[in-house]
Write a protein that holds these residues in place. Sequence first.
Motif, mmCIF file in Angstrom:
data_model
loop_
_atom_site.group_PDB
_atom_site.id
_atom_site.type_symbol
_atom_site.label_atom_id
_atom_site.label_comp_id
_atom_site.label_asym_id
_atom_site.label_seq_id
_atom_site.Cartn_x
_atom_site.Cartn_y
_atom_site.Cartn_z
ATOM 1 N N LYS C 167 23.961 4.650 -21.683
ATOM 2 C CA LYS C 167 22.512 4.861 -21.623
ATOM 3 C C LYS C 167 21.842 4.597 -22.972
ATOM 4 C CE LYS C 167 22.535 6.888 -17.431
ATOM 5 N NZ LYS C 167 21.778 6.390 -16.260
ATOM 6 N N GLY C 168 22.647 4.461 -24.005
ATOM 7 C CA GLY C 168 22.066 4.252 -25.328
ATOM 8 C C GLY C 168 21.421 5.502 -25.898
ATOM 9 N N VAL C 169 21.967 6.650 -25.530
ATOM 10 C CA VAL C 169 21.473 7.925 -26.073
ATOM 11 C C VAL C 169 22.631 8.670 -26.704
ATOM 12 C CG1 VAL C 169 19.631 8.083 -24.342
ATOM 13 C CG2 VAL C 169 21.866 9.162 -23.899
ATOM 14 N N ALA C 170 22.334 9.698 -27.489
ATOM 15 C CA ALA C 170 23.400 10.476 -28.119
ATOM 16 C C ALA C 170 23.944 11.533 -27.172
ATOM 17 C CB ALA C 170 22.881 11.157 -29.392
ATOM 18 N N GLN C 171 23.083 11.963 -26.254
ATOM 19 C CA GLN C 171 23.464 13.107 -25.423
ATOM 20 C C GLN C 171 22.673 13.050 -24.132
ATOM 21 O OE1 GLN C 171 21.985 17.482 -25.948
ATOM 22 N NE2 GLN C 171 23.596 17.167 -27.453
ATOM 23 N N LEU C 172 23.322 13.283 -23.040
ATOM 24 C CA LEU C 172 22.605 13.421 -21.769
ATOM 25 C C LEU C 172 21.889 14.768 -21.755
ATOM 26 C CD1 LEU C 172 25.377 12.134 -19.327
ATOM 27 C CD2 LEU C 172 23.564 10.820 -20.445
ATOM 28 N N ALA C 173 20.857 14.853 -20.926
ATOM 29 C CA ALA C 173 20.097 16.099 -20.852
ATOM 30 C C ALA C 173 20.795 17.102 -19.931
ATOM 31 C CB ALA C 173 18.691 15.812 -20.322
ATOM 32 N N GLY C 174 20.585 18.372 -20.217
ATOM 33 C CA GLY C 174 21.094 19.414 -19.331
ATOM 34 C C GLY C 174 20.511 19.201 -17.939
ATOM 35 N N GLY C 175 21.344 19.337 -16.923
ATOM 36 C CA GLY C 175 20.871 19.150 -15.561
ATOM 37 C C GLY C 175 20.876 17.705 -15.099
ATOM 38 N N TYR C 176 21.234 16.762 -15.985
ATOM 39 C CA TYR C 176 21.283 15.363 -15.554
ATOM 40 C C TYR C 176 22.529 15.131 -14.706
ATOM 41 C CZ TYR C 176 21.705 10.350 -15.360
ATOM 42 O OH TYR C 176 21.840 9.070 -14.887
ATOM 43 N N GLU C 177 22.332 14.618 -13.511
ATOM 44 C CA GLU C 177 23.468 14.298 -12.649
ATOM 45 C C GLU C 177 23.934 12.875 -12.895
ATOM 46 O OE1 GLU C 177 23.062 14.911 -8.404
ATOM 47 O OE2 GLU C 177 24.797 13.656 -7.993
ATOM 48 N N ILE C 178 25.149 12.737 -13.312
ATOM 49 C CA ILE C 178 25.753 11.419 -13.492
ATOM 50 C C ILE C 178 26.052 10.854 -12.104
ATOM 51 C CG2 ILE C 178 27.781 10.207 -14.392
ATOM 52 C CD1 ILE C 178 27.865 12.435 -16.583
ATOM 53 N N THR C 179 25.460 9.718 -11.819
ATOM 54 C CA THR C 179 25.557 9.156 -10.470
ATOM 55 C C THR C 179 26.758 8.219 -10.353
ATOM 56 O OG1 THR C 179 24.224 7.247 -11.060
ATOM 57 C CG2 THR C 179 23.035 9.214 -10.279
ATOM 58 N N LEU C 180 27.013 7.811 -9.142
ATOM 59 C CA LEU C 180 28.063 6.828 -8.909
ATOM 60 C C LEU C 180 27.711 5.520 -9.612
ATOM 61 C CD1 LEU C 180 30.599 5.773 -7.627
ATOM 62 C CD2 LEU C 180 29.368 5.507 -5.474
ATOM 63 N N ALA C 181 26.415 5.181 -9.574
ATOM 64 C CA ALA C 181 25.988 3.955 -10.257
ATOM 65 C C ALA C 181 26.273 4.050 -11.751
ATOM 66 C CB ALA C 181 24.494 3.719 -10.011
#
Lengths: 313, 313, 313, 313
Positions: C167-181
């Motif tokens: 994603k080009g970020v340092a950290q995913l956000a809390g509550g972010y669901e990593i999808t199959l895509a």
Amino acid sequence: MSARSLLTLGVIAVACAAVTATLAQSDNWFPSRWGAPDQRGAANRVTPSKVLEAKNLITKGAVYQLGRVYEAGMPIFGTRHFSLKIPQTFGPLGSNKLMYHDELVSAEIGQVGTQFDGLGHIGIGDLFYNGNDRADFSKPDGLTKLGVENVGAITTRGVLLDIPGLKGVAQLAGGYEITLADVQAALAREKAEIRAGDVVLVHTGWGSLWLKDNAKFNSGAPGIGLEAARYFVEREVVMVGSDTWATEVIPNPNPELQFPVHQLFIPRNGIYIFENLATEELARDGVYEFAFFFAPLKLKGATGSPGNPIAIR
Amino acid sequence: MSARSLLTLGVIAVACAAVTATLAQSDNWFPSRWGAPDQRGAANRVTPSKVLEAKNLITKGAVYQLGRVYEAGMPIFGTRHFSLKIPQTFGPLGSNKLMYHDELVSAEIGQVGTQFDGLGHIGIGDLFYNGNDRADFSKPDGLTKLGVENVGAITTRGVLLDIPGLKGVAQLAGGYEITLADVQAALAREKAEIRAGDVVLVHTGWGSLWLKDNAKFNSGAPGIGLEAARYFVEREVVMVGSDTWATEVIPNPNPELQFPVHQLFIPRNGIYIFENLATEELARDGVYEFAFFFAPLKLKGATGSPGNPIAIR
Amino acid sequence: MSARSLLTLGVIAVACAAVTATLAQSDNWFPSRWGAPDQRGAANRVTPSKVLEAKNLITKGAVYQLGRVYEAGMPIFGTRHFSLKIPQTFGPLGSNKLMYHDELVSAEIGQVGTQFDGLGHIGIGDLFYNGNDRADFSKPDGLTKLGVENVGAITTRGVLLDIPGLKGVAQLAGGYEITLADVQAALAREKAEIRAGDVVLVHTGWGSLWLKDNAKFNSGAPGIGLEAARYFVEREVVMVGSDTWATEVIPNPNPELQFPVHQLFIPRNGIYIFENLATEELARDGVYEFAFFFAPLKLKGATGSPGNPIAIR
Amino acid sequence: MSARSLLTLGVIAVACAAVTATLAQSDNWFPSRWGAPDQRGAANRVTPSKVLEAKNLITKGAVYQLGRVYEAGMPIFGTRHFSLKIPQTFGPLGSNKLMYHDELVSAEIGQVGTQFDGLGHIGIGDLFYNGNDRADFSKPDGLTKLGVENVGAITTRGVLLDIPGLKGVAQLAGGYEITLADVQAALAREKAEIRAGDVVLVHTGWGSLWLKDNAKFNSGAPGIGLEAARYFVEREVVMVGSDTWATEVIPNPNPELQFPVHQLFIPRNGIYIFENLATEELARDGVYEFAFFFAPLKLKGATGSPGNPIAIR
């Protein structure tokens, strides 16, 4: 049929009646006499007048500690454990060079050594005191009902029953059931009586095995059976204690029963049990009636409490 | 030199004298007045006559529990911890379907929540009560001297000093040092006196923060300083307790000193400290003199004990 | 009816189908594919050929420790605790003056810090892996089935999914669901694939909050949801781990569901979960395929294990 | 003077020389060869090339778990303890009825059962590895130096010495000192060699007493003495392990010495010890050279770590 056969039949009939009575009692043993929401059981019997009654037994200012030492080598039931360690010393702090020690304890703290059994400790199947179902209150972070923090102070009149003194022996045998006749004979010998709201301590001499022969100590115990226990229920006591790990006779004469006196006292009647008390000095000094002082540690949601109760005369 | 300068000099002189006095006292603070082998300190002051004195304060049979509830969310000092869990239910056993619960506790059990400080808790550098060097008795499996199992029952006359009541406030401020004048004014207001062998409880109101604002509770505390503490030493008390986690003022007005009252009481004079007591009901009811009952758990080699002491009037 | 309404209906239909599928699966999720008596679940997929496959990924001899430090200040879930103390030093012993230290730990040791979830950890109502009813195996002294001592070594091929890198970020956000895509795009970016018997580690960047902002760390977490989890089930993996305390997204997008991925993996499919892994160095170095080595502590009857698993390339 | 007397004198002379050598070595055993600040000792010998050397020993994908089961009945040294309990089940949570179990462990976790000794475990008087004085780093909340979290992964070549196999017995006797000749004969028999950076496991057969005869197991142990230990030091190994609780011979042939091999390895040479390993399957299968994988739990400030190390060939 001989007279002996008839006698035998009679004994069986009485036994059957007793069993029937027990079963019958089980049908309606809750709500408790203190109401369905009650969590204190027989501790409700500790009233200001009982406190004053206890006070009046103090005449000499002689104090007896009834708690044993908690230590790694003491006899322990089943898979419980007791670990006490002293961490490295903290400090020095400040120009005054404060140093301090803590102690770290891991244990089934209310169920090792001298131990007071609360109302959340014992159930009949899934039902505990006042018919509380364990599914409703037995939670990982502590019992949400019947926790020992609800008990309050037990400050009342105490009576010691010195059964070895009665029998003229140093120690009762493991598995010996103290009968109602024993209790009544001991009371007569001691010129004592059991009143409503009292604490009863049953001295057996078994405690002399403590740290001396732990294996024998744990292998069984003398103690009261259902007969004497029912008498204490009728006398409306608050608590029954002893110098054994069970207070009741182990094994029970009926091999099918496991700790039936625990069930009679705790869930059915809200009467507390105090195990592994040091009763030997009271017996030695003939202290049969005394003021008794104990308040469980308010361990939230715990089933029992360690303690060092005090008897004074 | 101005009058002000002279005043300043005078203050410094007094302060230096105090420091000198402290240092001087340190030169010969052991052996204790109860002899070099003694491990009980001021508990030696609990005599049968003190027990009878306490008894005579019981007039109503009103009982106060002075222990707080031990629970996971309570304020805790430093890196100590308290964990209580209920294991899976044991049983059913026997035809009577015995079920039972235990509780598993891991904690610095004598130094969390309501806690009684024994003589092995506090040192001045490496020296503890009676000059015992920690290298000699501070062992991993328990203190080999000064363990709390030596204390015995503290059953004596108790006096409550209600300082917020004296001041007309609900709570003293964190860091407020209760002075000797405060103590004497409180005694006068309460028509009470402190006698040799007494237990003194100092109510500050700080305990009302318990579980309400743990961060503030732990951030400091009102309490006695060295001045009032010396007075209690002179009065030959057995123990001083309070509704704070330190009993003494935190921080000490002298920023170089860490818990100096602990050192004055415990190693120097064998006087016990009881922290986190629930004194609010005594204050509310104006119970200034009472019978006090407590016996530490006999935790072998421990530095302190949890407790639920009892006050009765 | 507008196009938008139709779209909405379609979404609802898909959602209902998903729910129905879930419920349908629940009807026959046991016995497991490894048979009714099996207690090892997907660890059965670790075969000698997987070990050799892992071996062949070792080309540089570069070793990564994936375990975090266990310490008192680390983020902890719920009412669990972790206490480590050093008791007083033992010794000196012998003419060689042996001295030694131990450490005393009290903790929910398999469920704090870096933690491996075994098959006895998670149930669907009363049913656990292979349909085991907790009444049958969840005993006070340890699980009598599904204990972590049965798992054995997990020595196999590992794949890292670096989602923040994708994603080009340092950290995913809390509550972010990593999808199959997301998973598939990450695999494409990394030129990696997931094979049967693999371990999958999902890097989210959330672990950078560890000890930095424990409150935020515990407040939620990015992670896989049921969609990606089903994909891993289909790929027949052994274990899924992450640098969060749940591996799955917290809170779940469906507010009625609590840890549904845990249920999908552990009881339904025997797939293990490893939480609070230190995946950041693998991500930093672009190590997407590696040899993975871990064997749970054989804690008899435990639900999980602490660990310091190793990735090597 | 007889020939026999001369021989005796000669033996004494050699013994004295050995003692002198030992004392001489003590004069300058620090700083360590890895520098004064080093906290990893012989773990520094685990290099990428050792990892690749280990990799190349993997030919079959056969995995051996070397950790024993941690359980309440296992043999334990001294006053240590191990308690594992399963708290009441948590849940149900959510519409998916999540239920979960934890386990609660209290133990000297790095020093019970299969245990890895770190550099903070053993001292010579007050001095530990690299001359660290325990007063400087042995703190109540964890060692502030030499904690086991510093060790890192031990992923290297491993060699098993099957001494009972060499001797044609099932088990060496308690107190049997494995000599240098034994080591060399075993290596010759196994066509194996010990190289710098290796891990050496010494199979004695003593582990077969585990849970079978704990009293005998704890009463002593076969193992290496100072002679063989010096050889391992010279060979520059990383770690020496065994299937006994001490790895070294107990009691030492010199009754004045307590665990001298521990001192030679850990403080003097930074070489780790791994005790109570399950080496019997390696011996049974004739696995004398293998890839060894272990990383201690990163228990901050701990003296050791539990473990389930892996051997693969």
